[in-house]
Design an enzyme around this catalytic site. Structure first.
Site, PDB file in Angstrom:
ATOM      1  CB  SER B 145      -0.969  -0.064   1.191  1.00 51.86           C
ATOM      2  OG  SER B 145      -1.994   0.867   1.033  1.00 51.86           O
ATOM      3  CG  ASP B 221      -7.206  -3.306  -2.344  1.00 48.04           C
ATOM      4  OD1 ASP B 221      -7.792  -2.391  -1.731  1.00 48.04           O
ATOM      5  OD2 ASP B 221      -5.978  -3.494  -2.284  1.00 48.04           O
ATOM      6  CG  HIS B 254      -5.618  -2.644   1.023  1.00 40.14           C
ATOM      7  ND1 HIS B 254      -5.035  -2.341  -0.186  1.00 40.14           N
ATOM      8  CD2 HIS B 254      -5.021  -1.803   1.922  1.00 40.14           C
ATOM      9  CE1 HIS B 254      -4.141  -1.378  -0.023  1.00 40.14           C
ATOM     10  NE2 HIS B 254      -4.100  -1.040   1.246  1.00 40.14           N
TER      11      HIS B 254
END
Lengths: 275, 275
Positions: B145, B221, B254
């Site tokens: 991320s 995600d 995620h």
């Protein structure tokens, strides 16, 4: 029953569900890992019991068990470690009350109303799992620390119910160590005769049917000498003719880094007992 | 430098250290996994950069990377994601301030004094690691991320410094998405020309030397369409002749359950680039 989380994991699904528990009298969470094989067939289930302070989250997030569960085609269910919520008795200490249910049915106030983790783990949760998910009735049970105690105690009390039992760093002698004496005194009262039903040393002495017990114990475990004392279970097993595989692991501590390092062995052990 | 934690893990050691960072002007923690091979030889090091809200703990506890690192004989270093402590500026939001350093050197008040994660990760931390632990100068960089952004940005800006770069769910277009625009505005100010030095889309356009970039992105995600937008990096890479391996993974979200499912591929990718 409501699904609270779902995460793809090694081709399967790591989920968390919340349901109203009859045994506990409150809503309870459990985690379930469903391997990819569960999309097309029923799979065996390993029940995991966690240690003091844990919830259903610790094992699923830290043990790294999903990889091997996916490879072997087994589901893993991790319960919470106590009832929780409004109206549930608690204590400020980490080793009593919420997060410290010790997998027994409490008989003393203020605990008796909700602290019935034994009934929950042995009966209610498997019935719910077997009615709701694509699993067989081939069950294994395993756990860590307080949950390692729970796994051994429950397997010894319920012959025929599980195919395998194993533990990391279990509290094998709860009637002789501070964690256990504190919890049993509070939940079961001062009469030590009532403790015997939850004492692995006593259960191993009187068991009619016995699964072999697999234990992994780190020798750098900070609780080894005061709280865990595996030598007491080793001696009781020897006296009773109980098969015990006790792996003493130099350098390993009490953390999930230890569990993660050897969890694959415990999952493979469960699967070896299905044949 | 003081060791705060050590846990045996897959035959090696998972440690956390705390030291006074010159770049950050405060004490900082980092995690290091030393595989069993490091007891007798120097090993390559993968630097891991975590995402928003993380510390040095998340990767070491949740990614399950130690097993494969032990097998491959590589160390893994995970820094914190920002400076922390008394006197370090912060913000109530999870995506600005402590836990959200974005691996850049801030130029604006109140951030400029301590928010120098770029210098810390690129220069100070590797120098410390290479002086203090049995590691070679064979470095890889990877992240998740915000940390996936950091890894790609740092690798593109520092040709020759890393053998491999890879990312999970990276913020590839920080100048075009809310997380990046908010952070860059705060740390670098409103002049967008100053953002280019940290913009992977711009860096990939102008890079003189290029490592191939490996990206894994989950298609379930929750941040995919608003914050991550891998298609923008794919397009920029295509236009620039940048080699890109973009694995789009149906069903994955995620979380670290995604990272754990594919981290072995990223470690093996790093090792494949050492030959």
């Amino acid at each position: 029953m409501e699904r609270k989380e779902t995460h793809a994991s090694f081709g399967g699904e790591q989920e968390v569900w919340r349901h109203k528990s009859v045994s506990l009298g409150v809503e309870a969470n459990f985690a379930i890992y469903l391997p990819p094989q569960a999309k097309t067939e029923k799979v065996p289930v390993l029940y995991w019991l966690s240690g003091l302070t844990c919830t259903e989250q610790n094992f699923m997030g830290k043990a790294g068990a999903q990889r091997v569960a996916a490879e072997l085609g087994i589901a893993i269910v991790a319960s919470d470690t106590s009832p929780r919520g409004v109206g549930v008795a608690d204590d400020d200490a980490y080793d009593l009350g919420q997060g410290a249910g010790f997998y027994l049915n409490a008989t003393q106030e203020p605990w008796a109303a909700h602290y019935r983790m034994y009934d929950y783990v042995v009966t209610e949760l498997p019935a719910l799992i077997e009615a709701s998910f694509p699993v067989t009735q081939q069950r294994g049970i395993a756990g860590h620390s307080m949950g390692g105690f729970g796994a051994i105690m429950i397997a010894l009390r319920n012959p025929g119910r599980y195919r395998s039992v194993s533990a990391f760093s279990p509290i094998v002698a709860p009637t002789q160590v501070p964690w256990g004496e504190k919890a049993f005194s509070a939940y079961l009262g001062p009469d030590r005769a009532s403790w015997a039903a939850y004492d692995p040393l006593e259960l191993v002495r009187t068991a009619k049917e016995r699964l072999p017990v697999l234990i992994d114990q780190g020798l750098a475990d900070q609780f080894l000498k005061e709280q865990l004392r595996p030598e007491l279970f080793q001696e009781a097993a020897q006296n009773a003719g109980q098969e015990l595989i006790l792996n003493l692991r130099p350098d390993y501590d009490h953390s999930y880094y230890f569990v993660a390092s050897f969890i694959a062995d415990h999952l493979r052990y469960f699967v070896s007992k299905l044949r």
